[in-house]
Design a protein around this motif. Structure first.
Motif, short mmCIF file in Angstrom:
data_model
loop_
_atom_site.label_atom_id
_atom_site.label_comp_id
_atom_site.label_asym_id
_atom_site.label_seq_id
_atom_site.Cartn_x
_atom_site.Cartn_y
_atom_site.Cartn_z
N GLU A 10 0.63 -1.28 -0.56
CA GLU A 10 0.16 0.19 -0.04
C GLU A 10 0.71 1.38 -0.29
OE1 GLU A 10 -3.95 1.81 2.77
OE2 GLU A 10 -2.55 -0.66 3.22
N GLY A 11 1.56 1.25 0.25
CA GLY A 11 2.63 2.41 1.14
C GLY A 11 3.45 2.82 -0.28
N ILE A 12 4.37 1.84 -1.17
CA ILE A 12 4.90 1.58 -1.70
C ILE A 12 4.25 2.01 -3.10
CG2 ILE A 12 6.24 0.11 -3.91
CD1 ILE A 12 7.53 0.77 -1.41
N TYR A 13 3.19 1.19 -3.28
CA TYR A 13 1.96 1.97 -4.85
C TYR A 13 1.60 3.70 -4.20
CZ TYR A 13 1.75 -2.78 -5.86
OH TYR A 13 1.80 -4.44 -6.09
N ALA A 14 1.74 3.70 -3.46
CA ALA A 14 1.63 5.08 -3.26
C ALA A 14 2.45 6.00 -3.57
CB ALA A 14 1.01 5.32 -1.43
N TRP A 15 3.74 5.46 -3.09
CA TRP A 15 5.09 6.62 -3.59
C TRP A 15 4.87 6.30 -4.70
CZ3 TRP A 15 9.20 5.28 -6.12
CH2 TRP A 15 10.62 6.20 -5.67
N GLN B 156 9.96 1.83 3.54
CA GLN B 156 8.92 2.15 4.28
C GLN B 156 8.11 0.73 5.34
OE1 GLN B 156 6.49 -0.83 3.91
NE2 GLN B 156 7.98 -1.85 4.18
N HIS B 157 7.74 1.36 5.62
CA HIS B 157 7.09 0.84 6.75
C HIS B 157 5.28 1.47 6.95
CE1 HIS B 157 7.04 -0.81 10.80
NE2 HIS B 157 6.06 -0.54 11.48
N SER B 158 4.03 0.30 7.16
CA SER B 158 3.05 1.05 7.65
C SER B 158 2.32 0.74 8.43
CB SER B 158 2.67 -0.64 6.21
OG SER B 158 0.98 -0.38 6.80
N TYR B 159 1.96 1.03 9.57
CA TYR B 159 1.62 1.78 11.24
C TYR B 159 0.59 0.84 10.93
CZ TYR B 159 5.78 4.22 12.21
OH TYR B 159 7.26 4.75 11.66
N LEU B 160 -0.04 -0.60 11.70
CA LEU B 160 -1.39 -1.18 11.59
C LEU B 160 -2.01 -0.40 13.00
CD1 LEU B 160 -3.67 -2.95 10.39
CD2 LEU B 160 -2.28 -4.84 11.65
N GLY B 161 -2.80 0.29 13.12
CA GLY B 161 -3.71 0.44 13.85
C GLY B 161 -3.57 2.20 14.27
N TYR B 162 -2.65 2.47 13.44
CA TYR B 162 -3.10 4.30 13.56
C TYR B 162 -3.12 4.79 11.73
CZ TYR B 162 0.11 3.42 17.31
OH TYR B 162 0.91 2.41 18.60
N GLY B 163 -4.07 4.37 11.83
CA GLY B 163 -4.68 4.72 10.72
C GLY B 163 -6.15 6.22 11.57
N LEU B 164 -6.07 7.20 11.09
CA LEU B 164 -7.36 7.69 12.06
C LEU B 164 -8.68 7.63 13.21
CD1 LEU B 164 -7.38 11.10 12.83
CD2 LEU B 164 -8.94 11.53 10.52
N MET B 165 -9.51 6.97 12.01
CA MET B 165 -10.11 6.02 12.89
C MET B 165 -9.30 4.99 14.30
SD MET B 165 -13.24 7.48 11.40
CE MET B 165 -12.32 9.18 11.33
N GLU C 221 -5.49 11.53 -8.85
CA GLU C 221 -6.37 10.88 -6.97
C GLU C 221 -4.84 10.57 -6.94
OE1 GLU C 221 -8.40 11.48 -4.69
OE2 GLU C 221 -9.42 12.56 -6.39
N THR C 222 -4.54 11.04 -6.00
CA THR C 222 -2.86 10.72 -4.95
C THR C 222 -3.62 9.37 -4.43
OG1 THR C 222 -3.09 11.92 -3.42
CG2 THR C 222 -2.15 12.55 -5.07
N GLY C 223 -2.48 8.48 -3.67
CA GLY C 223 -2.92 7.88 -2.81
C GLY C 223 -2.13 6.01 -3.69
N TRP C 224 -2.47 4.91 -3.15
CA TRP C 224 -1.89 4.28 -3.74
C TRP C 224 -2.43 3.60 -5.12
CZ3 TRP C 224 -5.08 -0.05 -4.52
CH2 TRP C 224 -6.01 -0.70 -3.88
N GLY D 93 -7.91 5.28 7.49
CA GLY D 93 -8.75 5.04 8.57
C GLY D 93 -7.90 4.12 9.39
N GLY D 94 -7.50 2.85 8.78
CA GLY D 94 -6.97 1.51 9.83
C GLY D 94 -5.78 1.97 9.89
N SER D 95 -4.42 2.43 8.81
CA SER D 95 -3.24 1.97 9.44
C SER D 95 -2.66 3.87 8.42
CB SER D 95 -2.49 1.07 8.61
OG SER D 95 -3.03 0.94 7.19
N THR D 96 -1.95 3.69 8.37
CA THR D 96 -0.71 4.97 7.32
C THR D 96 0.96 4.34 7.39
OG1 THR D 96 0.06 6.78 7.74
CG2 THR D 96 -0.01 5.45 10.11
N GLN D 97 1.09 4.89 6.24
CA GLN D 97 1.83 4.12 5.44
C GLN D 97 3.26 5.42 4.84
OE1 GLN D 97 -0.77 3.25 3.92
NE2 GLN D 97 -1.11 1.83 5.35
N ILE D 98 4.11 5.59 5.48
CA ILE D 98 5.41 6.45 5.07
C ILE D 98 5.96 5.90 5.04
CG2 ILE D 98 7.16 6.02 7.17
CD1 ILE D 98 7.35 8.94 7.21
N VAL D 99 6.56 6.59 2.88
CA VAL D 99 8.11 6.63 2.00
C VAL D 99 8.95 6.69 1.58
CG1 VAL D 99 8.01 4.41 0.12
CG2 VAL D 99 6.31 4.78 1.64
#
Length: 576
Positions: A288-293, A361-370, A557-560, A318-324
């Motif tokens: 998810e993060g790599i595709y967004a990058w 890259q890292h995806s933080y599961l559980g750290y999305g906004l919701m 649209e940005t995003g993955w 909503g459920g996770s956040t990704q940084i790349v």
């Protein structure tokens, strides 16, 4: 000798070379010609039978045409008329008046006459043929579906179709979205030409006990696909459904039931081509993060750049956040090149346009906004429960807010309420809320490989390896800043100022529509406080750092989703 009256006159032809006697009915052929030049036969007869002692000057060849030419026959007749009329003028208008026309002049006139007739015959035919051909081409172009054409070229790269569509469905935690991408192959690599986007709520995870309902919840999105893709390309248009953190949190059993129902529905009820490998799946957070990058840097045109001036991406779902981002360790210490990236799953290598990239890259599961909202509320409730309290007026929530939160397995309800300005007693609601949300980052977790961000996660220092390149934040970052007047590019200090205004209820600083937005979404203070803390305390950005927040780059649209679609096209050829 009588004079001609109006346009009526007598012409006499004779085959005698000697001076004739006065004309009579038996010695001449008399014709009455009204308002028209001599015919071709008249011209030939006159030219062969009359001679004059005066040379022909050719002045009358400038005879003006007063009627249109609509065929090759018209051209010949017209030229015959011109030439015969001029010849007649040269020979004399009155019978018995002898003049001579030189043979050389006659021959020249005959050659001109023949050439003009020939050119007229073939020229008019060619023009008619060209006109019909052009009309046919225009008719074909007008009847061609514009969705099958490219705005950039008419001939595709060898071995590629001119146009290729891709359907990508993003099954997120709060809703599902479809992206209908139109690519051209004017060059070796696909070029994005158009995008159709639509989103619906709720997400697939809302149908955990109704798998058929989950599958049919996508029908509204599929109607958009059916309208957007030409019917002739339905069977060679790939489609994929990729679910993210929301469905992942249901557990493997329930999520698999939903995924299987969705795949069966698309395969049996729609004409599009499911991709060969995992057409309907829960996407790995890393992908998810790599595709967004890839999406952002593809749209910016920085992929394949030998200078490697790539942008970082931070996608808050909503459920996770990704940084790349692409760490530039050589900028850390130009003599030694600085440290190298530590080994691990965070390391991602790829090649594009002849350039090799080593990404973090890292995806933080559980750290999305919701999910972060839930964690913060649960933490507040747990602290109250531990202190023997069951209700609180909290600075993270606006006046009038009320929500009951269950603590642990005890089923005890803790009531969270908003706080008024009077209840703040002069303290800053923004500072108090910021202090609360920072607690969920677990900064004290063991760090096995330094440096770490939070939860013990390794990450190269942004200040030392990525200080100058652009940094794009989007999804919920955009959704919470854009409606309040924050546009495109801003510093984290600006972000903090906005958070202070919202949390301290300085509504007079906002326009009417912005006030309505804040009151309609009663989590604005909590959301902005969390986002600011995530950027500064979470991943370690400097407060003076400038970020860019946008939903679209070059109308895409940005995003993955775009990055994932490009990956699909790189793996298979679909339309031939």
């Amino acid at each position: 000798m009588s004079q001609p009256l109006d346009n009526t006159f007598l012409r006499t032809t004779s085959r005698s070379n000697s001076r004739p006697s006065p004309p009579s009915q038996s010695q001449s052929v008399q014709r009455r010609i009204t308002g028209s030049p001599l015919s071709t036969s008249d011209f030939c007869t006159l030219a062969s039978s009359r001679q004059t002692s005066q040379p022909y000057s050719g002045q009358n060849l400038s005879h003006k045409l007063d009627y249109p030419i609509d065929s090759s026959k018209g051209v010949c007749n017209t030229m015959a008329g011109i030439l015969s009329n001029d010849a007649y003028n040269a020979l004399g208008q009155y019978p018995g008046k002898r003049r001579q026309i030189p043979f050389r002049l006659f021959l020249r006139l005959a050659v001109i006459f023949t050439a003009v007739c020939t050119l007229g015959y073939f020229g008019v035919g060619f023009l008619r043929s060209s006109s019909l051909s052009n009309e046919s081409a225009i008719s074909r172009a007008e009847s061609m579906d514009p969705r099958l054409l490219s705005e950039h070229c008419d001939i595709p790269h060898p071995g590629r179709p001119l146009i290729q569509y891709v359907l990508m469905i993003d099954a997120g935690s709060t809703g599902s979205r479809i992206h209908v991408y139109k690519f051209n192959y004017c060059k070796t690599n696909p070029e994005l030409e158009d995008e159709v986007f639509k989103q619906l709520e709720p997400g697939l995870s809302s149908f955990k006990d109704n798998v058929d309902g989950a599958a049919h919840s996508l029908d509204g999105l599929m109607e958009v696909a059916m309208r957007s893709v030409p019917e002739s390309m339905h069977k060679c248009t790939p489609i994929a459904v990729k679910a993210t953190a929301g469905l992942r949190m249901l557990g493997s059993e329930k999520s698999n039931y939903i995924l299987n129902a969705v795949e069966r529905h698309l395969r049996e009820d729609y004409p599009f081509k499911l991709i060969p490998r995992s057409p309907v799946e829960i996407m790995d957070g890393k992908d998810e993060g790599i595709y967004a990058w890839i999406t952002v840097n593809y749209l910016l045109g920085t992929l394949g750049d030998s200078e490697h001036n790539t942008a970082a991406t931070f996608d808050l779902g909503g459920g996770s956040t990704q940084i790349v981002f692409e760490p530039r360790f050589e900028l850390w210490d130009k003599k030694t090149g600085g440290p190298k990236m530590a080994p691990g799953e965070h390391r991602y290598e790829m090649t594009y346009g002849g350039q090799e990239y080593t990404l973090y890259q890292h995806s933080y599961l559980g750290y999305g906004l919701m999910e972060a909202r839930k964690s913060i509320k649960t933490l507040i409730a747990q602290e109250l429960f531990n202190a023997g309290k069951f209700s609180v007026d909290h600075p993270c929530f606006p006046p009038g807010f009320h929500e009951d939160v269950t603590v642990g397995d005890s089923k005890t309800q803790i009531t969270l309420k908003g706080i008024s300005k009077e209840g703040l007693k002069g303290q800053s609601a923004s500072d108090a809320c910021y202090k609360q949300v920072r607690k969920i980052f677990n900064k004290n977790a063991p760090c096995l490989s330094t440096p770490c961000t939070f939860d013990g996660v390794y990450q190269p220092s942004l200040a030392q390896t990525f200080a100058q390149n652009p940094f794009y934040i989007f999804s919920y970052f955009y959704d919470r800043t854009y409606p309040l007047g924050v546009r495109d590019e801003f510093s984290l200090n600006d972000f903090k100022t906005l958070t202070d205004k919202v949390c301290n209820y300085n509504m007079g600083l906002f326009a009417k529509e912005e006030q309505d937005e804040i009151f309609a979404e009663n989590h604005y203070c909590l959301d902005l406080s969390y986002q600011y803390a995530l950027l500064v305390d979470g991943v370690g950005m400097n407060e003076s750092r400038t970020v860019r927040s946008t939903r679209k780059i070059k109308d895409a649209e940005t995003g993955w989703c775009l990055g994932a679609s490009l990956a699909i096209l790189s793996e298979n050829n679909y339309c031939k």
